[in-house]
Design a protein around this motif. Structure first.
Motif, PDB file in Angstrom:
ATOM      1  N   TRP A 198      23.433 -37.925  80.722  1.00  0.00           N
ATOM      2  CA  TRP A 198      22.297 -38.739  80.325  1.00  0.00           C
ATOM      3  C   TRP A 198      21.120 -38.523  81.270  1.00  0.00           C
ATOM      4  N   VAL A 199      21.402 -38.499  82.570  1.00  0.00           N
ATOM      5  CA  VAL A 199      20.339 -38.316  83.565  1.00  0.00           C
ATOM      6  C   VAL A 199      19.685 -36.943  83.403  1.00  0.00           C
ATOM      7  N   ARG A 200      20.496 -35.898  83.249  1.00  0.00           N
ATOM      8  CA  ARG A 200      19.930 -34.549  83.068  1.00  0.00           C
ATOM      9  C   ARG A 200      19.051 -34.481  81.825  1.00  0.00           C
ATOM     10  N   ALA A 201      19.529 -35.034  80.726  1.00  0.00           N
ATOM     11  CA  ALA A 201      18.739 -35.021  79.489  1.00  0.00           C
ATOM     12  C   ALA A 201      17.458 -35.827  79.662  1.00  0.00           C
ATOM     13  N   ASN A 202      17.532 -36.954  80.359  1.00  0.00           N
ATOM     14  CA  ASN A 202      16.348 -37.771  80.569  1.00  0.00           C
ATOM     15  C   ASN A 202      15.312 -37.053  81.421  1.00  0.00           C
ATOM     16  N   ILE A 203      15.755 -36.294  82.404  1.00  0.00           N
ATOM     17  CA  ILE A 203      14.795 -35.529  83.218  1.00  0.00           C
ATOM     18  C   ILE A 203      14.048 -34.540  82.328  1.00  0.00           C
ATOM     19  N   TRP A 204      14.760 -33.879  81.436  1.00  0.00           N
ATOM     20  CA  TRP A 204      14.095 -32.960  80.498  1.00  0.00           C
ATOM     21  C   TRP A 204      13.115 -33.712  79.603  1.00  0.00           C
ATOM     22  N   ARG A 205      13.512 -34.906  79.134  1.00  0.00           N
ATOM     23  CA  ARG A 205      12.602 -35.703  78.306  1.00  0.00           C
ATOM     24  C   ARG A 205      11.356 -36.081  79.097  1.00  0.00           C
ATOM     25  N   ALA A 206      11.535 -36.459  80.342  1.00  0.00           N
ATOM     26  CA  ALA A 206      10.394 -36.830  81.185  1.00  0.00           C
ATOM     27  C   ALA A 206       9.461 -35.640  81.386  1.00  0.00           C
ATOM     28  N   LEU A 207      10.028 -34.474  81.658  1.00  0.00           N
ATOM     29  CA  LEU A 207       9.198 -33.279  81.859  1.00  0.00           C
ATOM     30  C   LEU A 207       8.450 -32.893  80.586  1.00  0.00           C
ATOM     31  N   LEU A 208       9.151 -32.890  79.469  1.00  0.00           N
ATOM     32  CA  LEU A 208       8.523 -32.504  78.201  1.00  0.00           C
ATOM     33  C   LEU A 208       7.458 -33.503  77.766  1.00  0.00           C
ATOM     34  N   SER A 209       7.741 -34.779  77.912  1.00  0.00           N
ATOM     35  CA  SER A 209       6.742 -35.769  77.495  1.00  0.00           C
ATOM     36  C   SER A 209       5.547 -35.776  78.443  1.00  0.00           C
ATOM     37  N   THR A 210       5.763 -35.484  79.712  1.00  0.00           N
ATOM     38  CA  THR A 210       4.647 -35.366  80.654  1.00  0.00           C
ATOM     39  C   THR A 210       3.788 -34.150  80.310  1.00  0.00           C
ATOM     40  N   ALA A 211       4.433 -33.055  79.950  1.00  0.00           N
ATOM     41  CA  ALA A 211       3.680 -31.870  79.505  1.00  0.00           C
ATOM     42  C   ALA A 211       2.872 -32.207  78.255  1.00  0.00           C
ATOM     43  N   ALA A 212       3.457 -32.978  77.346  1.00  0.00           N
ATOM     44  CA  ALA A 212       2.732 -33.381  76.134  1.00  0.00           C
ATOM     45  C   ALA A 212       1.503 -34.212  76.482  1.00  0.00           C
ATOM     46  N   VAL A 213       1.634 -35.112  77.446  1.00  0.00           N
ATOM     47  CA  VAL A 213       0.475 -35.898  77.887  1.00  0.00           C
ATOM     48  C   VAL A 213      -0.599 -34.966  78.443  1.00  0.00           C
ATOM     49  N   GLY A 214      -0.186 -33.982  79.221  1.00  0.00           N
ATOM     50  CA  GLY A 214      -1.142 -33.013  79.749  1.00  0.00           C
ATOM     51  C   GLY A 214      -1.867 -32.266  78.637  1.00  0.00           C
ATOM     52  N   PHE A 215      -1.116 -31.820  77.636  1.00  0.00           N
ATOM     53  CA  PHE A 215      -1.735 -31.141  76.496  1.00  0.00           C
ATOM     54  C   PHE A 215      -2.704 -32.068  75.759  1.00  0.00           C
ATOM     55  N   LEU A 216      -2.317 -33.319  75.595  1.00  0.00           N
ATOM     56  CA  LEU A 216      -3.191 -34.265  74.903  1.00  0.00           C
ATOM     57  C   LEU A 216      -4.442 -34.574  75.722  1.00  0.00           C
ATOM     58  N   ALA A 217      -4.287 -34.696  77.023  1.00  0.00           N
ATOM     59  CA  ALA A 217      -5.456 -34.917  77.885  1.00  0.00           C
ATOM     60  C   ALA A 217      -6.399 -33.717  77.796  1.00  0.00           C
ATOM     61  N   TRP A 218      -5.832 -32.529  77.782  1.00  0.00           N
ATOM     62  CA  TRP A 218      -6.640 -31.316  77.646  1.00  0.00           C
ATOM     63  C   TRP A 218      -7.344 -31.310  76.279  1.00  0.00           C
ATOM     64  N   SER A 219      -6.654 -31.768  75.250  1.00  0.00           N
ATOM     65  CA  SER A 219      -7.257 -31.856  73.913  1.00  0.00           C
ATOM     66  C   SER A 219      -8.451 -32.802  73.919  1.00  0.00           C
ATOM     67  N   LEU A 220      -8.288 -33.943  74.593  1.00  0.00           N
ATOM     68  CA  LEU A 220      -9.398 -34.893  74.691  1.00  0.00           C
ATOM     69  C   LEU A 220     -10.580 -34.254  75.402  1.00  0.00           C
ATOM     70  N   TYR A 221     -10.309 -33.536  76.468  1.00  0.00           N
ATOM     71  CA  TYR A 221     -11.386 -32.851  77.193  1.00  0.00           C
ATOM     72  C   TYR A 221     -12.082 -31.835  76.279  1.00  0.00           C
ATOM     73  N   LEU A 222     -11.287 -31.010  75.615  1.00  0.00           N
ATOM     74  CA  LEU A 222     -11.857 -29.989  74.733  1.00  0.00           C
ATOM     75  C   LEU A 222     -12.638 -30.617  73.581  1.00  0.00           C
ATOM     76  N   GLU A 223     -12.128 -31.715  73.058  1.00  0.00           N
ATOM     77  CA  GLU A 223     -12.830 -32.415  71.978  1.00  0.00           C
ATOM     78  C   GLU A 223     -14.176 -32.929  72.480  1.00  0.00           C
ATOM     79  N   GLY A 224     -14.207 -33.417  73.709  1.00  0.00           N
ATOM     80  CA  GLY A 224     -15.462 -33.902  74.284  1.00  0.00           C
ATOM     81  C   GLY A 224     -16.445 -32.783  74.542  1.00  0.00           C
ATOM     82  N   VAL A 225     -15.956 -31.639  74.974  1.00  0.00           N
ATOM     83  CA  VAL A 225     -16.821 -30.485  75.230  1.00  0.00           C
ATOM     84  C   VAL A 225     -17.401 -29.963  73.922  1.00  0.00           C
ATOM     85  N   ALA A 226     -16.578 -30.003  72.848  1.00  0.00           N
ATOM     86  CA  ALA A 226     -17.016 -29.473  71.561  1.00  0.00           C
ATOM     87  C   ALA A 226     -18.027 -30.404  70.879  1.00  0.00           C
ATOM     88  N   SER A 227     -18.049 -31.677  71.273  1.00  0.00           N
ATOM     89  CA  SER A 227     -18.946 -32.644  70.600  1.00  0.00           C
ATOM     90  C   SER A 227     -20.385 -32.497  71.023  1.00  0.00           C
TER      91      SER A 227
END
Length: 165
Positions: free
Chosen positions: A136-165
């Motif tokens: 469970w702990v090993r799987a949760n670490i992977w979930r934490a890493l993947l969801s953190t990467a997703a937040v990073g991608f979404l933050a980058w999307s927000l930045y790019l959306e702002g630059v494009a506006s």
């Protein structure tokens, strides 16, 4: 349409941040704290958490992260903001992978822990804990890493959306 794009990006980022924070909290505080306790304590606490977490607020964040990211992606496909698409695809893939881990590893382990019965009545709590905790702990670490990467991608999307506006 522009308002809908912004709103879904913000909703995706917020909900994904909540999910990422939940998994991070388990990875760095809850499970390390439980590691220092007895078998019965780990079993009882995790059984209670697994019951308590199944509520509307959790589902809003957990399912919302995937759905809002998907809607944001769909709303950006016909747009001129094509620079945003790779980051949104990355976010959706990371979120989907995290959900797949949850469905294939964490939920079955949670269910097995519930099926073990009340902690005080388990004949071999050390065996139940061993079967649950490490995977469970090993799987949760992977979930934490993947969801953190997703937040990073979404933050980058927000930045790019702002630059494009």
């Amino acid at each position: 349409m522009e308002t809908a794009r912004w709103a879904t990006l913000i909703a995706a980022t917020v909900t994904m941040g909540l999910v990422s924070g939940l998994f991070y909290g388990f990875a760095v505080a809850v499970m390390p704290g439980l590691r220092r306790t007895g078998d019965l304590t780990v079993i009882e606490v995790m059984q209670r958490i697994n019951t308590a977490i199944l509520n509307g607020w959790f589902l809003l964040g957990y399912l919302g992260a995937f759905l809002f990211t998907g809607v944001a992606l769909a709303l950006h496909i016909p747009s001129d903001g094509r620079d945003v698409l790779p980051a949104l695809v990355g976010a959706q893939l990371c979120c989907g992978a995290s959900m797949a881990i949850t469905g294939r590893v964490n939920i079955p382990l949670n269910n097995a822990l519930q099926e073990a019965g009340p902690a005080a009545l388990i004949g071999d709590p050390a065996a139940v804990r061993t079967a649950f905790e490490g995977p469970w702990v090993r799987a949760n670490i992977w979930r934490a890493l993947l969801s953190t990467a997703a937040v990073g991608f979404l933050a980058w999307s927000l930045y790019l959306e702002g630059v494009a506006s």
